[in-house]
Design an enzyme around this catalytic site. Sequence first.
Site, PDB file in Angstrom:
ATOM      1  N   HIS A  75      60.972   1.191  61.582  1.00  0.00           N
ATOM      2  CA  HIS A  75      59.461   1.070  61.919  1.00  0.00           C
ATOM      3  C   HIS A  75      58.850   2.333  61.211  1.00  0.00           C
ATOM      4  CE1 HIS A  75      59.246  -2.796  64.285  1.00  0.00           C
ATOM      5  NE2 HIS A  75      60.007  -2.776  63.528  1.00  0.00           N
ATOM      6  N   TYR A 204      50.487  -1.787  70.532  1.00  0.00           N
ATOM      7  CA  TYR A 204      50.073  -1.529  71.851  1.00  0.00           C
ATOM      8  C   TYR A 204      48.907  -1.812  72.261  1.00  0.00           C
ATOM      9  CZ  TYR A 204      54.616   0.975  72.180  1.00  0.00           C
ATOM     10  OH  TYR A 204      56.085   1.471  72.272  1.00  0.00           O
ATOM     11  N   PRO A 296      57.512   2.658  80.566  1.00  0.00           N
ATOM     12  CA  PRO A 296      57.762   2.199  79.261  1.00  0.00           C
ATOM     13  C   PRO A 296      56.711   2.416  78.108  1.00  0.00           C
ATOM     14  CG  PRO A 296      57.770   0.199  80.729  1.00  0.00           C
ATOM     15  CD  PRO A 296      57.352   1.446  81.504  1.00  0.00           C
ATOM     16  N   LYS A 300      60.475   5.863  75.789  1.00  0.00           N
ATOM     17  CA  LYS A 300      61.120   7.086  75.926  1.00  0.00           C
ATOM     18  C   LYS A 300      62.130   6.983  76.887  1.00  0.00           C
ATOM     19  CE  LYS A 300      58.885   9.750  73.080  1.00  0.00           C
ATOM     20  NZ  LYS A 300      59.353   8.817  71.946  1.00  0.00           N
ATOM     21  N   TYR A 395      55.722  10.207  69.343  1.00  0.00           N
ATOM     22  CA  TYR A 395      56.230   8.817  69.360  1.00  0.00           C
ATOM     23  C   TYR A 395      57.879   8.965  68.739  1.00  0.00           C
ATOM     24  CZ  TYR A 395      56.566   3.753  69.336  1.00  0.00           C
ATOM     25  OH  TYR A 395      56.974   2.412  69.870  1.00  0.00           O
TER      26      TYR A 395
HETATM   27  P1  RFL Z   1      71.083   2.158  83.224  1.00  0.00           P
HETATM   28  O1  RFL Z   1      70.692   1.396  81.909  1.00  0.00           O
HETATM   29  O2  RFL Z   1      70.380   1.761  84.368  1.00  0.00           O
HETATM   30  O3  RFL Z   1      72.820   2.192  83.530  1.00  0.00           O
HETATM   31  C1  RFL Z   1      73.222   2.573  84.656  1.00  0.00           C
HETATM   32  C2  RFL Z   1      74.590   1.860  84.890  1.00  0.00           C
HETATM   33  O4  RFL Z   1      75.290   2.245  86.286  1.00  0.00           O
HETATM   34  C3  RFL Z   1      75.563   1.433  87.166  1.00  0.00           C
HETATM   35  N1  RFL Z   1      75.810   1.811  88.331  1.00  0.00           N
HETATM   36  C4  RFL Z   1      76.915   2.112  89.138  1.00  0.00           C
HETATM   37  N2  RFL Z   1      78.013   1.863  88.572  1.00  0.00           N
HETATM   38  C5  RFL Z   1      79.143   2.405  89.578  1.00  0.00           C
HETATM   39  N3  RFL Z   1      78.727   2.974  90.694  1.00  0.00           N
HETATM   40  C6  RFL Z   1      77.357   2.716  91.263  1.00  0.00           C
HETATM   41  N4  RFL Z   1      77.298   3.371  92.625  1.00  0.00           N
HETATM   42  C7  RFL Z   1      76.575   2.415  90.376  1.00  0.00           C
HETATM   43  N5  RFL Z   1      75.208   2.448  90.408  1.00  0.00           N
HETATM   44  C8  RFL Z   1      74.546   1.937  89.214  1.00  0.00           C
HETATM   45  C9  RFL Z   1      74.758   0.102  86.755  1.00  0.00           C
HETATM   46  O5  RFL Z   1      75.156  -1.107  86.934  1.00  0.00           O
HETATM   47  C10 RFL Z   1      74.303   0.391  85.213  1.00  0.00           C
HETATM   48  O6  RFL Z   1      75.309  -0.369  84.450  1.00  0.00           O
HETATM   49  O7  RFL Z   1      70.902   3.720  82.870  1.00  0.00           O
HETATM   50  P2  RFL Z   1      71.112   4.628  81.600  1.00  0.00           P
HETATM   51  O8  RFL Z   1      72.501   4.161  81.022  1.00  0.00           O
HETATM   52  O9  RFL Z   1      70.763   5.904  81.924  1.00  0.00           O
HETATM   53  O10 RFL Z   1      70.060   4.075  80.423  1.00  0.00           O
HETATM   54  C11 RFL Z   1      68.446   4.218  80.481  1.00  0.00           C
HETATM   55  C12 RFL Z   1      67.932   2.982  80.299  1.00  0.00           C
HETATM   56  O11 RFL Z   1      68.491   1.794  80.468  1.00  0.00           O
HETATM   57  C13 RFL Z   1      66.593   2.911  80.459  1.00  0.00           C
HETATM   58  O12 RFL Z   1      65.909   4.415  80.331  1.00  0.00           O
HETATM   59  C14 RFL Z   1      65.783   2.227  79.322  1.00  0.00           C
HETATM   60  O13 RFL Z   1      65.979   1.053  79.412  1.00  0.00           O
HETATM   61  C15 RFL Z   1      64.070   2.452  79.529  1.00  0.00           C
HETATM   62  N6  RFL Z   1      63.422   1.522  78.759  1.00  0.00           N
HETATM   63  C16 RFL Z   1      63.015   1.946  77.283  1.00  0.00           C
HETATM   64  N7  RFL Z   1      63.579   3.032  76.854  1.00  0.00           N
HETATM   65  C17 RFL Z   1      63.463   3.561  75.648  1.00  0.00           C
HETATM   66  O14 RFL Z   1      63.786   4.550  75.265  1.00  0.00           O
HETATM   67  N8  RFL Z   1      62.497   2.527  74.605  1.00  0.00           N
HETATM   68  C18 RFL Z   1      62.092   1.667  75.253  1.00  0.00           C
HETATM   69  O15 RFL Z   1      61.529   0.767  74.147  1.00  0.00           O
HETATM   70  C19 RFL Z   1      62.371   1.200  76.468  1.00  0.00           C
HETATM   71  N9  RFL Z   1      61.574  -0.075  76.973  1.00  0.00           N
HETATM   72  C20 RFL Z   1      62.822   0.445  79.238  1.00  0.00           C
HETATM   73  C21 RFL Z   1      61.801  -0.331  78.349  1.00  0.00           C
HETATM   74  C22 RFL Z   1      63.122   0.089  80.534  1.00  0.00           C
HETATM   75  C23 RFL Z   1      62.598  -1.283  80.999  1.00  0.00           C
HETATM   76  N10 RFL Z   1      62.764  -1.874  82.304  1.00  0.00           N
HETATM   77  C24 RFL Z   1      63.022  -2.882  82.675  1.00  0.00           C
HETATM   78  C25 RFL Z   1      63.148  -0.680  83.379  1.00  0.00           C
HETATM   79  C26 RFL Z   1      61.515  -1.745  79.062  1.00  0.00           C
HETATM   80  C27 RFL Z   1      61.633  -2.032  80.133  1.00  0.00           C
HETATM   81  C28 RFL Z   1      60.728  -3.219  80.629  1.00  0.00           C
HETATM   82  C1  PHB Z   2      60.590  -3.656  73.960  1.00  0.00           C
HETATM   83  O1  PHB Z   2      60.955  -4.019  72.623  1.00  0.00           O
HETATM   84  O2  PHB Z   2      61.202  -3.583  74.767  1.00  0.00           O
HETATM   85  C2  PHB Z   2      59.870  -1.978  74.140  1.00  0.00           C
HETATM   86  C3  PHB Z   2      59.315  -1.500  72.981  1.00  0.00           C
HETATM   87  C4  PHB Z   2      58.429  -0.468  73.137  1.00  0.00           C
HETATM   88  C5  PHB Z   2      58.142   0.112  74.538  1.00  0.00           C
HETATM   89  C6  PHB Z   2      58.577  -0.684  75.394  1.00  0.00           C
HETATM   90  C7  PHB Z   2      59.502  -1.654  75.373  1.00  0.00           C
HETATM   91  O3  PHB Z   2      57.277   1.227  74.534  1.00  0.00           O
END
Ligand code: RFL
Ligand code: PHB
Length: 405
Positions: A75, A204, A296, A300, A395
């Site tokens: 993108h 956005y 989100p 980041k 970004y």
């Molecule tokens: P995770 O993905 O939470 O993985 C942690 C893992 O540890 C396990 N765990 C355990 N295992 C053993 N013993 C225990 N006691 C444990 N406790 C937990 C869990 O089961 C899990 O499998 O953390 P990690 O790897 O640091 O990854 C981080 C990302 O998942 C998170 O930062 C992103 O998803 C955030 N996020 C976004 N980030 C971006 O860079 N770009 C985006 O567009 C973006 N969109 C988002 C997002 C997060 C969202 N939500 C739902 C929070 C959009 C959403 C809606």
């Molecule tokens: C997504 O596609 O899930 C997404 C993209 C950008 C954001 C947050 C979530 O800032």
Amino acid sequence: MKSLKAQVAIIGAGPSGLLLGQLLSRKGISNIILERKTGDYVLGRIRAGILEQGFADLVREAGVAERMDAEGHVHEGVVISDNGKANRIDLKELTGGDVVVCYGQVEITRDLMEARAAAKLETYYEADKVQPHDVKSDAPYVTFEYQGEAYRLDCDFVAGCDGFHGVSRQTIPAEIRTEHERVYPFGWLGMLSDTPPCHEELIYAKSERGFALASQRSATRSRYYLQVPLTDNVEDWSDEAFWDELKKRLPPEHAANLVTGPSLEKSIAPLRSFVCEPMQYGNLFLVGDAAHIVPPTGAKGLNLAASDVATLYKILTRVYETGDRSCISQYSDIALRRVWNGERFSWWMTNMMHDFGDEVANNGLDGQTFNRFMESELNYYLGSENGRKVIAEQYVGLPYEDLKD
Ligand code: RFL
Ligand code: PHB
């Protein structure tokens, strides 16, 4: 008790743990991953979609970029709309060539899981009662239960990649930890559907009805989000109600292109800014969501997890290649500098794009006054080329910092 040994014990098989494990294995550094859930459960969590260049490069270095490079979409711009008026931020032009890659977290996780399974690297899914011990000593170990049996994993280092609700952060004594937190007075309701995206780039959208985001996973799969009150439940939102509300919040020319269809998934995520300092305690390192959460709005979260992984990977590679352990004390400072930048950007974007209603917000302002300041802030930044540059530069992601000699 069964005994295991690895140079690095990794807790959590989310993107942080899997990416770190893959990078370390390629340098011949042995590691075992302990994950509380099943692999399918981890793959069922629909989360991020936007990868910074630094993240994409790290995935390439880990040797698992084939599908991302073939199927991910580059993108070159992003749309920010202000009450119906769409403004394009030309990321590539404003940054002198930088772009982001649209490729889902689920897909990255799947690629990493498959690579790990193919290389026959050890992962214990459904590991119970995972607990790090003696992390301040030279002989840390992690205990856990697996299929009803007790295990002990001896290691040199523990990487706490276990997300916000994990056990690793709690292992750092409370008197040593400082935790910073802002919980926002709204959440995001996300919806995934097999319909073509309404626009080729992300939108956005700030509107009087609240924020909306139009994102995507592929040419045939869309991901949309709506700002909702924290009191709402997923069951309150039929698919029809979701599409109706989304249409009202997007700029009219893009709302007109919205293709609706049944939802594959709907969930509500609360919005939070959180940082734990320090991110290192003895031979325990916190990585990704275990140490920090961002709302989100800036895309980041996953990208900050990746920069933590990059820093820890450089440190552990140096330790095992040179025997010099002194560099491990650099981890927290290097990681936190970039984390705070991402936190600030995500907080700022969240403030500018959302409706704070009647909340008595930070700086002692009531929600409506805060909203006015933020309307003016957005208006100023979108209307100025320098302003758009400030958004674009952050970004696409700031550079990764190198270790000191
Ligand atoms: P995770 O993905 O939470 O993985 C942690 C893992 O540890 C396990 N765990 C355990 N295992 C053993 N013993 C225990 N006691 C444990 N406790 C937990 C869990 O089961 C899990 O499998 O953390 P990690 O790897 O640091 O990854 C981080 C990302 O998942 C998170 O930062 C992103 O998803 C955030 N996020 C976004 N980030 C971006 O860079 N770009 C985006 O567009 C973006 N969109 C988002 C997002 C997060 C969202 N939500 C739902 C929070 C959009 C959403 C809606
Ligand atoms: C997504 O596609 O899930 C997404 C993209 C950008 C954001 C947050 C979530 O800032």
